[in-house]
Design a protein around this motif. Structure first.
Motif, PDB file in Angstrom:
ATOM      1  N   GLY A 199      30.045  44.182  32.359  1.00 13.11           N
ATOM      2  CA  GLY A 199      28.660  44.608  32.579  1.00 13.11           C
ATOM      3  C   GLY A 199      27.987  43.590  33.492  1.00 13.11           C
ATOM      4  O   GLY A 199      28.416  42.441  33.563  1.00 13.11           O
ATOM      5  N   ILE A 200      26.968  44.039  34.192  1.00 12.74           N
ATOM      6  CA  ILE A 200      26.247  43.136  35.110  1.00 12.74           C
ATOM      7  C   ILE A 200      24.788  43.060  34.663  1.00 12.74           C
ATOM      8  O   ILE A 200      24.095  44.089  34.674  1.00 12.74           O
ATOM      9  N   ILE A 201      24.317  41.877  34.282  1.00 13.62           N
ATOM     10  CA  ILE A 201      22.916  41.789  33.856  1.00 13.62           C
ATOM     11  C   ILE A 201      22.031  41.542  35.067  1.00 13.62           C
ATOM     12  O   ILE A 201      22.421  40.877  36.021  1.00 13.62           O
ATOM     13  N   THR A 260      37.185  44.774  41.269  1.00 10.06           N
ATOM     14  CA  THR A 260      36.476  45.545  42.304  1.00 10.06           C
ATOM     15  C   THR A 260      35.004  45.619  41.955  1.00 10.06           C
ATOM     16  O   THR A 260      34.644  45.864  40.796  1.00 10.06           O
ATOM     17  N   ASP A 261      34.150  45.411  42.959  1.00 12.40           N
ATOM     18  CA  ASP A 261      32.728  45.563  42.733  1.00 12.40           C
ATOM     19  C   ASP A 261      32.435  47.057  42.655  1.00 12.40           C
ATOM     20  O   ASP A 261      33.213  47.883  43.133  1.00 12.40           O
ATOM     21  N   SER A 262      31.296  47.420  42.038  1.00 14.65           N
ATOM     22  CA  SER A 262      31.053  48.842  41.716  1.00 14.65           C
ATOM     23  C   SER A 262      30.461  49.625  42.876  1.00 14.65           C
ATOM     24  O   SER A 262      30.394  50.847  42.824  1.00 14.65           O
ATOM     25  N   PHE A 273      33.694  33.068  40.011  1.00 17.67           N
ATOM     26  CA  PHE A 273      32.882  33.070  41.227  1.00 17.67           C
ATOM     27  C   PHE A 273      33.561  33.908  42.306  1.00 17.67           C
ATOM     28  O   PHE A 273      34.791  34.002  42.344  1.00 17.67           O
ATOM     29  N   ASP A 274      32.747  34.444  43.207  1.00 17.98           N
ATOM     30  CA  ASP A 274      33.297  35.056  44.418  1.00 17.98           C
ATOM     31  C   ASP A 274      32.332  34.756  45.552  1.00 17.98           C
ATOM     32  O   ASP A 274      31.110  34.710  45.318  1.00 17.98           O
ATOM     33  N   CYS A 275      32.834  34.565  46.732  1.00 18.88           N
ATOM     34  CA  CYS A 275      31.928  34.345  47.866  1.00 18.88           C
ATOM     35  C   CYS A 275      32.703  34.522  49.164  1.00 18.88           C
ATOM     36  O   CYS A 275      33.892  34.204  49.232  1.00 18.88           O
ATOM     37  N   ILE A 299      41.853  38.354  43.297  1.00 22.39           N
ATOM     38  CA  ILE A 299      41.018  38.591  44.488  1.00 22.39           C
ATOM     39  C   ILE A 299      40.134  39.809  44.266  1.00 22.39           C
ATOM     40  O   ILE A 299      40.351  40.593  43.337  1.00 22.39           O
ATOM     41  N   LEU A 300      39.145  39.960  45.125  1.00 24.25           N
ATOM     42  CA  LEU A 300      38.180  41.041  44.992  1.00 24.25           C
ATOM     43  C   LEU A 300      38.432  42.159  45.978  1.00 24.25           C
ATOM     44  O   LEU A 300      38.849  41.913  47.122  1.00 24.25           O
ATOM     45  N   GLY A 301      38.161  43.369  45.550  1.00 25.00           N
ATOM     46  CA  GLY A 301      38.184  44.541  46.429  1.00 25.00           C
ATOM     47  C   GLY A 301      36.802  45.187  46.349  1.00 25.00           C
ATOM     48  O   GLY A 301      35.941  44.749  45.593  1.00 25.00           O
TER      49      GLY A 301
HETATM   50  C1  APQ Z   1      32.853  41.882  46.862  1.00 21.94           C
HETATM   51  C2  APQ Z   1      31.484  41.377  46.528  1.00 21.94           C
HETATM   52  C3  APQ Z   1      31.310  41.106  45.080  1.00 21.94           C
HETATM   53  S1  APQ Z   1      29.861  40.362  44.611  1.00 21.94           S
HETATM   54  C4  APQ Z   1      28.588  41.370  45.332  1.00 21.94           C
HETATM   55  C5  APQ Z   1      27.259  40.989  44.712  1.00 21.94           C
HETATM   56  C6  APQ Z   1      26.636  39.837  45.129  1.00 21.94           C
HETATM   57  C7  APQ Z   1      25.413  39.454  44.567  1.00 21.94           C
HETATM   58  N1  APQ Z   1      24.802  38.308  45.006  1.00 21.94           N
HETATM   59  C8  APQ Z   1      24.796  40.216  43.555  1.00 21.94           C
HETATM   60  C9  APQ Z   1      25.430  41.396  43.113  1.00 21.94           C
HETATM   61  C10 APQ Z   1      24.855  42.234  42.087  1.00 21.94           C
HETATM   62  O1  APQ Z   1      23.768  41.971  41.539  1.00 21.94           O
HETATM   63  N2  APQ Z   1      25.541  43.343  41.719  1.00 21.94           N
HETATM   64  C11 APQ Z   1      26.726  43.674  42.292  1.00 21.94           C
HETATM   65  N3  APQ Z   1      27.362  44.798  41.875  1.00 21.94           N
HETATM   66  N4  APQ Z   1      27.312  42.929  43.260  1.00 21.94           N
HETATM   67  C12 APQ Z   1      26.679  41.791  43.681  1.00 21.94           C
END
Ligand code: APQ
Ligand code: ZN
Length: 371
Positions: free
Chosen positions: A196-198, A101-103, A275-277, A67-69
């Protein structure tokens, strides 16, 4: 009445195309310190250390491996140092499996009113009490370490859509500089990873440059950012027709913020693994149930005396023990149990979708889900 053979039209269109062009789908396992992640994987969003309206053990019964935080929310409340002192996010929220975890940069841009982007990082005022904070590649990476994240995301700037080529170029270049600093700040340990996030918006040469910059940093996995930001499915797939192929074939690929079932099917067919949503959880709380017959808006009065389950063969508590009439009533009167049962069903639906996709790929079959 919804006919049983009806399949959401957009999914049918995507699947029909699957038979010819898209042979890039792959199924695999990511091994981590906190357990395995079967891919293609759907990751429920647990922004504030909880998947809303769900117990962690209930999330586990849906089949979710991870899961995501959210760094942004948790740094504001209860604070990363406090979570660390209390044993880390896994212990705090009683979730022993992998956590990503997202940054935080993305959430700053979407939530905090006042913010300033500098080379150093993002200075912003908390959307809770207005107090001033700074998030940088170093502080974001440290916060995620304090939380105990299994998968840490590099600190990026999500390029808004639409953006001109120049805007997308300078934003992508900032993300590349921040990725380098994030990678340097990462404390690498067995079983933990950093992705890394492109970026690069819809411009293929910028996407390529972003990928090359980040591949040099040898991340454990790569995310495609800057999509699901209002560009629409057609443009998103246009980028996905080439962007996943720019990334190392032997590392996980995570498409951030996606998506509806049809988006997920189309992205898997273009080589995406994770995926996350918020759709299954947020729409569940708003009374929308995903079913094989299409989306059911349970608040619709036609369900007020419907004594049948959402899906007769679904094993979730909502379908096993309750009727659409009861769910209709609970959601109408805003009872908490309504949010719980609808969320549980939707998370189960998304996990079943991923399970079927993994099975079809493993059997070398195209996923023509028109059952
Ligand atoms: C808990 C949410 C995770 S996804 C959030 C998210 C969603 C979307 N659509 C794009 C980005 C992105 O480009 N960079 C980062 N760090 N996060 C994004
Ligand atoms: Zn169900």
């Amino acid at each position: 009445e919804v006919s049983i053979t009806k399949f959401p039209a957009d999914e049918r269109k995507i699947i029909a195309k699957a038979h010819d062009k898209y042979k890039k789908a792959r199924a695999g396992i990511i091994n981590t310190r906190h357990g395995q992640i079967h891919t293609p994987a759907f990751m429920p969003v647990g922004t504030k250390g909880t998947v809303k309206a769900m117990l962690p053990e209930s999330v586990q019964t849906t089949g979710a491996d991870i899961i995501l935080g959210n760094t942004y929310h948790l740094m504001l409340q209860p604070g990363a140092k406090r979570v660390f002192k209390l044993g880390g996010l896994h212990k705090f929220m009683n979730w022993s499996k992998p956590l990503l975890t997202d940054s935080g940069g993305f959430q700053v841009m979407s939530l905090s009113k006042l913010r300033k982007i500098t080379e150093e990082g993002v200075i912003f005022n908390s959307h809770i009490d207005g107090s001033k904070f700074m998030l940088s590649p170093e502080s974001s990476t440290e916060i995620q370490y304090l939380l105990g994240s299994t998968i840490t995301m590099a600190f990026d700037e999500c390029t808004p859509y639409p953006s001109t080529y120049e805007q997308a170029k300078s934003s992508m270049e900032l993300t590349s500089r921040w990725a380098k600093r994030s990678r340097k700040a990462f404390y690498s340990r067995d079983g933990y990873g950093q992705f890394g996030i492109i970026q690069g918006s819809i411009y293929n040469d910028l996407r390529l440059k972003s990928a090359l910059d980040l591949i040099e940093l040898d991340f454990e996995g790569y995310a495609i950012g800057g999509l699901a930001v209002g560009e629409g499915q057609e443009l998103m797939f246009k980028v996905l027709d080439y962007a996943p192929d720019l990334l190392p074939i032997n590392k996980p690929r995570y498409l951030m913020g996606v998506g509806k079932p049809a988006d997920i099917i189309g992205a898997v067919q273009r080589g995406i693994d994770m995926f996350d949503c918020v759709i299954p959880t947020r729409s569940g709380r708003n009374g929308q149930a995903f079913t094989k017959y299409g989306v059911v808006n349970i608040r619709n009065s036609k369900y007020k005396e419907d004594n049948t389950p959402l899906e007769e063969d679904c094993l979730c508590p909502a379908c096993k023990n309750y009727t659409k009439a009861y769910l209709h009533y609970l959601v109408k009167v805003k009872e908490i149990l309504g949010a719980m049962l609808m969320t549980w069903h939707n998370l189960m639906y998304f996990q079943k979708l991923m399970l079927r996709i993994r099975e079809y790929i493993a059997q070398g079959k195209d996923f023509d889900f028109i059952s």
